[in-house]
Design a protein around this motif. Structure first.
Motif, PDB file in Angstrom:
ATOM      1  N   LYS A   1       1.095  -1.304   0.062  1.00  0.00           N
ATOM      2  CA  LYS A   1      -0.090   0.071   0.216  1.00  0.00           C
ATOM      3  C   LYS A   1       0.775   1.511  -0.022  1.00  0.00           C
ATOM      4  O   LYS A   1       1.987   1.241   0.746  1.00  0.00           O
ATOM      5  N   ALA A   2       0.265   2.416  -0.370  1.00  0.00           N
ATOM      6  CA  ALA A   2       0.889   3.232  -0.315  1.00  0.00           C
ATOM      7  C   ALA A   2       0.983   4.636   0.336  1.00  0.00           C
ATOM      8  O   ALA A   2      -0.106   4.167   1.285  1.00  0.00           O
TER       9      ALA A   2
ATOM     10  N   THR B   1      -6.770  -1.277  -9.133  1.00  0.00           N
ATOM     11  CA  THR B   1      -6.734   0.797 -10.037  1.00  0.00           C
ATOM     12  C   THR B   1      -7.927   0.566  -7.805  1.00  0.00           C
ATOM     13  O   THR B   1      -7.733  -0.501  -6.399  1.00  0.00           O
ATOM     14  N   THR B   2      -6.362   1.487  -6.660  1.00  0.00           N
ATOM     15  CA  THR B   2      -6.543   1.852  -5.750  1.00  0.00           C
ATOM     16  C   THR B   2      -6.177   3.304  -5.279  1.00  0.00           C
ATOM     17  O   THR B   2      -6.048   3.926  -6.387  1.00  0.00           O
ATOM     18  N   LYS B   3      -7.333   3.470  -4.418  1.00  0.00           N
ATOM     19  CA  LYS B   3      -7.878   5.036  -4.470  1.00  0.00           C
ATOM     20  C   LYS B   3      -7.463   5.363  -2.936  1.00  0.00           C
ATOM     21  O   LYS B   3      -7.309   3.965  -1.630  1.00  0.00           O
ATOM     22  N   TYR B   4      -6.892   6.427  -2.730  1.00  0.00           N
ATOM     23  CA  TYR B   4      -6.095   7.053  -1.641  1.00  0.00           C
ATOM     24  C   TYR B   4      -6.515   8.072  -0.938  1.00  0.00           C
ATOM     25  O   TYR B   4      -6.591   9.255  -2.510  1.00  0.00           O
ATOM     26  N   ASP B   5      -7.175   8.730   0.050  1.00  0.00           N
ATOM     27  CA  ASP B   5      -7.291  10.252   0.882  1.00  0.00           C
ATOM     28  C   ASP B   5      -6.008  10.511   0.694  1.00  0.00           C
ATOM     29  O   ASP B   5      -4.685  10.274   1.975  1.00  0.00           O
TER      30      ASP B   5
ATOM     31  N   VAL C   1      -8.868  15.207   4.939  1.00  0.00           N
ATOM     32  CA  VAL C   1      -8.671  15.482   3.692  1.00  0.00           C
ATOM     33  C   VAL C   1      -8.862  15.949   2.726  1.00  0.00           C
ATOM     34  O   VAL C   1      -9.350  16.850   2.832  1.00  0.00           O
ATOM     35  N   ASN C   2      -7.613  16.772   1.573  1.00  0.00           N
ATOM     36  CA  ASN C   2      -7.807  17.371   0.495  1.00  0.00           C
ATOM     37  C   ASN C   2      -7.375  16.722  -1.222  1.00  0.00           C
ATOM     38  O   ASN C   2      -7.960  18.453  -1.292  1.00  0.00           O
ATOM     39  N   GLY C   3      -7.404  15.974  -1.048  1.00  0.00           N
ATOM     40  CA  GLY C   3      -7.825  15.484  -2.502  1.00  0.00           C
ATOM     41  C   GLY C   3      -8.298  13.637  -2.579  1.00  0.00           C
ATOM     42  O   GLY C   3      -8.180  13.378  -1.154  1.00  0.00           O
ATOM     43  N   GLU C   4      -8.101  13.265  -3.948  1.00  0.00           N
ATOM     44  CA  GLU C   4      -7.662  11.943  -3.685  1.00  0.00           C
ATOM     45  C   GLU C   4      -6.882  11.368  -4.871  1.00  0.00           C
ATOM     46  O   GLU C   4      -6.953  11.691  -6.054  1.00  0.00           O
ATOM     47  N   TYR C   5      -6.237  10.800  -4.711  1.00  0.00           N
ATOM     48  CA  TYR C   5      -5.392   9.379  -5.428  1.00  0.00           C
ATOM     49  C   TYR C   5      -6.154   8.655  -5.933  1.00  0.00           C
ATOM     50  O   TYR C   5      -6.349   7.695  -5.255  1.00  0.00           O
TER      51      TYR C   5
END
Length: 181
Positions: A95-96, A127-131, A138-142
Protein backbone atom coordinates in the motif's frame (compact mmCIF):
# COMPACT_ATOMS: atom_id res chain seq x y z
CA UNK A 1 25.52 -39.19 -32.90
CA UNK A 2 26.78 -36.66 -30.34
CA UNK A 3 23.21 -35.92 -29.22
CA UNK A 4 22.59 -39.56 -28.29
CA UNK A 5 25.70 -39.64 -26.09
CA UNK A 6 24.56 -36.61 -24.09
CA UNK A 7 21.35 -38.24 -22.78
CA UNK A 8 23.08 -40.74 -20.43
CA UNK A 9 25.25 -37.89 -19.10
CA UNK A 10 22.17 -35.71 -18.46
CA UNK A 11 20.43 -38.61 -16.69
CA UNK A 12 23.41 -39.24 -14.42
CA UNK A 13 23.69 -35.52 -13.66
CA UNK A 14 20.00 -35.21 -12.77
CA UNK A 15 20.13 -38.29 -10.53
CA UNK A 16 23.23 -36.98 -8.79
CA UNK A 17 21.70 -33.55 -8.21
CA UNK A 18 18.48 -35.09 -6.95
CA UNK A 19 20.30 -37.35 -4.48
CA UNK A 20 22.45 -34.44 -3.22
CA UNK A 21 19.46 -32.17 -2.73
CA UNK A 22 18.44 -33.85 0.53
CA UNK A 23 21.94 -33.52 1.99
CA UNK A 24 22.20 -29.73 1.73
CA UNK A 25 22.25 -28.11 5.16
CA UNK A 26 21.51 -24.53 6.02
CA UNK A 27 22.43 -22.65 9.15
CA UNK A 28 18.80 -21.97 10.07
CA UNK A 29 17.32 -25.47 10.24
CA UNK A 30 15.23 -27.62 12.50
CA UNK A 31 15.31 -31.44 12.63
CA UNK A 32 12.05 -33.28 13.13
CA UNK A 33 12.00 -37.11 12.97
CA UNK A 34 15.31 -37.23 11.06
CA UNK A 35 14.09 -34.70 8.46
CA UNK A 36 15.81 -31.34 8.24
CA UNK A 37 13.39 -28.47 7.62
CA UNK A 38 14.41 -24.90 6.88
CA UNK A 39 12.68 -22.43 9.17
CA UNK A 40 11.52 -19.16 7.57
CA UNK A 41 12.65 -16.11 9.47
CA UNK A 42 10.01 -13.40 9.58
CA UNK A 43 10.48 -9.94 10.98
CA UNK A 44 7.43 -8.02 12.15
CA UNK A 45 6.46 -5.11 9.92
CA UNK A 46 7.00 -1.77 11.59
CA UNK A 47 4.04 0.51 11.13
CA UNK A 48 4.37 4.24 10.73
CA UNK A 49 2.88 6.06 13.68
CA UNK A 50 0.03 8.39 12.74
CA UNK A 51 1.58 11.02 15.01
CA UNK A 52 4.65 11.32 12.78
CA UNK A 53 4.70 14.28 10.47
CA UNK A 54 5.38 13.86 6.78
CA UNK A 55 8.87 15.32 7.29
CA UNK A 56 9.68 12.76 10.03
CA UNK A 57 8.33 9.94 7.88
CA UNK A 58 10.32 10.98 4.82
CA UNK A 59 13.48 11.38 6.90
CA UNK A 60 13.14 7.87 8.31
CA UNK A 61 12.11 6.40 4.96
CA UNK A 62 15.05 7.84 3.02
CA UNK A 63 17.82 6.88 5.46
CA UNK A 64 20.31 4.36 4.13
CA UNK A 65 19.94 1.30 6.33
CA UNK A 66 18.62 -2.25 6.36
CA UNK A 67 15.07 -0.94 6.90
CA UNK A 68 15.05 0.69 3.43
CA UNK A 69 14.27 -2.72 1.95
CA UNK A 70 10.71 -2.54 3.27
CA UNK A 71 9.85 0.44 1.05
CA UNK A 72 9.49 0.60 -2.70
CA UNK A 73 9.24 3.78 -4.72
CA UNK A 74 7.71 4.42 -8.11
CA UNK A 75 8.61 7.59 -9.96
CA UNK A 76 6.01 9.11 -12.28
CA UNK A 77 6.10 11.91 -14.83
CA UNK A 78 3.30 14.41 -15.39
CA UNK A 79 1.48 13.45 -18.61
CA UNK A 80 1.54 16.98 -20.07
CA UNK A 81 5.06 17.94 -18.87
CA UNK A 82 7.70 15.20 -18.56
CA UNK A 83 9.93 17.59 -16.54
CA UNK A 84 7.48 17.47 -13.61
CA UNK A 85 7.72 14.34 -11.49
CA UNK A 86 6.36 12.71 -8.36
CA UNK A 87 7.32 9.62 -6.41
CA UNK A 88 5.07 7.42 -4.34
CA UNK A 89 6.37 5.34 -1.44
CA UNK A 90 4.89 1.86 -0.91
CA UNK A 91 5.23 -0.15 2.31
CA UNK A 92 5.95 -3.86 2.56
CA UNK A 93 2.18 -4.45 2.54
CA UNK A 94 2.01 -3.06 -1.01
CA UNK A 95 0.00 0.00 0.00
CA UNK A 96 1.10 3.56 -0.72
CA UNK A 97 2.13 5.78 2.21
CA UNK A 98 3.54 9.02 0.84
CA UNK A 99 3.58 11.18 -2.29
CA UNK A 100 6.23 13.78 -3.00
CA UNK A 101 6.25 16.31 -5.82
CA UNK A 102 9.64 17.29 -7.21
CA UNK A 103 10.64 20.67 -5.80
CA UNK A 104 8.56 20.37 -2.63
CA UNK A 105 10.25 20.06 0.75
CA UNK A 106 7.75 17.71 2.38
CA UNK A 107 6.08 14.52 1.28
CA UNK A 108 2.30 14.23 1.60
CA UNK A 109 0.72 11.44 3.61
CA UNK A 110 -1.89 9.36 1.80
CA UNK A 111 -4.27 6.85 3.39
CA UNK A 112 -5.72 3.74 1.76
CA UNK A 113 -9.39 4.08 0.84
CA UNK A 114 -10.39 1.24 -1.53
CA UNK A 115 -9.11 -1.30 -4.05
CA UNK A 116 -10.68 -2.87 -7.13
CA UNK A 117 -9.22 -5.92 -8.92
CA UNK A 118 -10.25 -6.65 -12.53
CA UNK A 119 -9.12 -9.86 -14.21
CA UNK A 120 -9.06 -10.07 -17.96
CA UNK A 121 -7.20 -8.47 -20.80
CA UNK A 122 -3.47 -8.99 -21.17
CA UNK A 123 -2.92 -8.37 -17.44
CA UNK A 124 -5.17 -7.94 -14.42
CA UNK A 125 -5.81 -4.31 -13.50
CA UNK A 126 -5.70 -3.11 -9.90
CA UNK A 127 -7.19 0.30 -9.13
CA UNK A 128 -6.45 1.67 -5.65
CA UNK A 129 -7.79 4.91 -4.17
CA UNK A 130 -6.13 6.95 -1.43
CA UNK A 131 -7.13 10.06 0.49
CA UNK A 132 -4.56 12.85 0.61
CA UNK A 133 -4.12 14.19 4.16
CA UNK A 134 -2.89 17.72 4.80
CA UNK A 135 -2.87 18.90 8.40
CA UNK A 136 -4.99 15.86 9.29
CA UNK A 137 -7.76 16.75 6.83
CA UNK A 138 -8.67 15.06 3.53
CA UNK A 139 -7.56 17.44 0.82
CA UNK A 140 -7.93 15.30 -2.31
CA UNK A 141 -7.88 11.82 -3.79
CA UNK A 142 -5.21 9.82 -5.60
CA UNK A 143 -6.22 6.96 -7.90
CA UNK A 144 -3.43 4.50 -8.70
CA UNK A 145 -3.84 2.01 -11.55
CA UNK A 146 -1.46 -0.92 -12.02
CA UNK A 147 -1.55 -3.32 -14.99
CA UNK A 148 1.46 -5.39 -16.05
CA UNK A 149 4.50 -3.09 -16.00
CA UNK A 150 2.41 0.06 -16.30
CA UNK A 151 1.40 2.30 -13.42
CA UNK A 152 -0.72 5.42 -13.62
CA UNK A 153 -1.75 8.05 -11.08
CA UNK A 154 -4.51 10.61 -11.23
CA UNK A 155 -5.04 13.27 -8.60
CA UNK A 156 -8.04 15.48 -7.93
CA UNK A 157 -8.11 17.96 -5.06
CA UNK A 158 -11.33 18.52 -3.15
CA UNK A 159 -13.27 21.44 -4.58
CA UNK A 160 -11.54 21.29 -7.98
CA UNK A 161 -12.66 19.67 -11.19
CA UNK A 162 -9.09 19.49 -12.50
CA UNK A 163 -7.52 16.04 -12.72
CA UNK A 164 -3.73 15.72 -12.91
CA UNK A 165 -2.40 12.54 -14.54
CA UNK A 166 0.97 10.85 -14.20
CA UNK A 167 2.58 7.77 -15.81
CA UNK A 168 5.38 5.56 -14.46
CA UNK A 169 8.89 6.64 -15.46
CA UNK A 170 10.48 3.35 -16.53
CA UNK A 171 13.90 4.99 -16.73
CA UNK A 172 13.90 6.04 -13.05
CA UNK A 173 14.47 2.63 -11.36
CA UNK A 174 10.83 1.54 -11.20
CA UNK A 175 9.97 -0.35 -8.05
CA UNK A 176 13.30 0.75 -6.53
CA UNK A 177 14.21 0.99 -2.85
CA UNK A 178 15.12 4.68 -2.94
CA UNK A 179 13.21 7.75 -4.15
CA UNK A 180 14.08 9.03 -7.63
CA UNK A 181 14.74 12.57 -6.32
Amino acid sequence: MKIKSIYPLMLVTLLTLNSCKDKVETTDTKTIDSVTVEKPVEKPMEEISPELTAVDTVASATKTSKTDDKFEYICYTFDTDANKRIWIQFGSNGKANLVKYQGQKKAIKIVFKSEDFRAGGAHPTVTTKYDELIDGKVNGEYTLIHSGVWDYVSYQSNGSNKVFKFTIDHEADPYGHTPCF
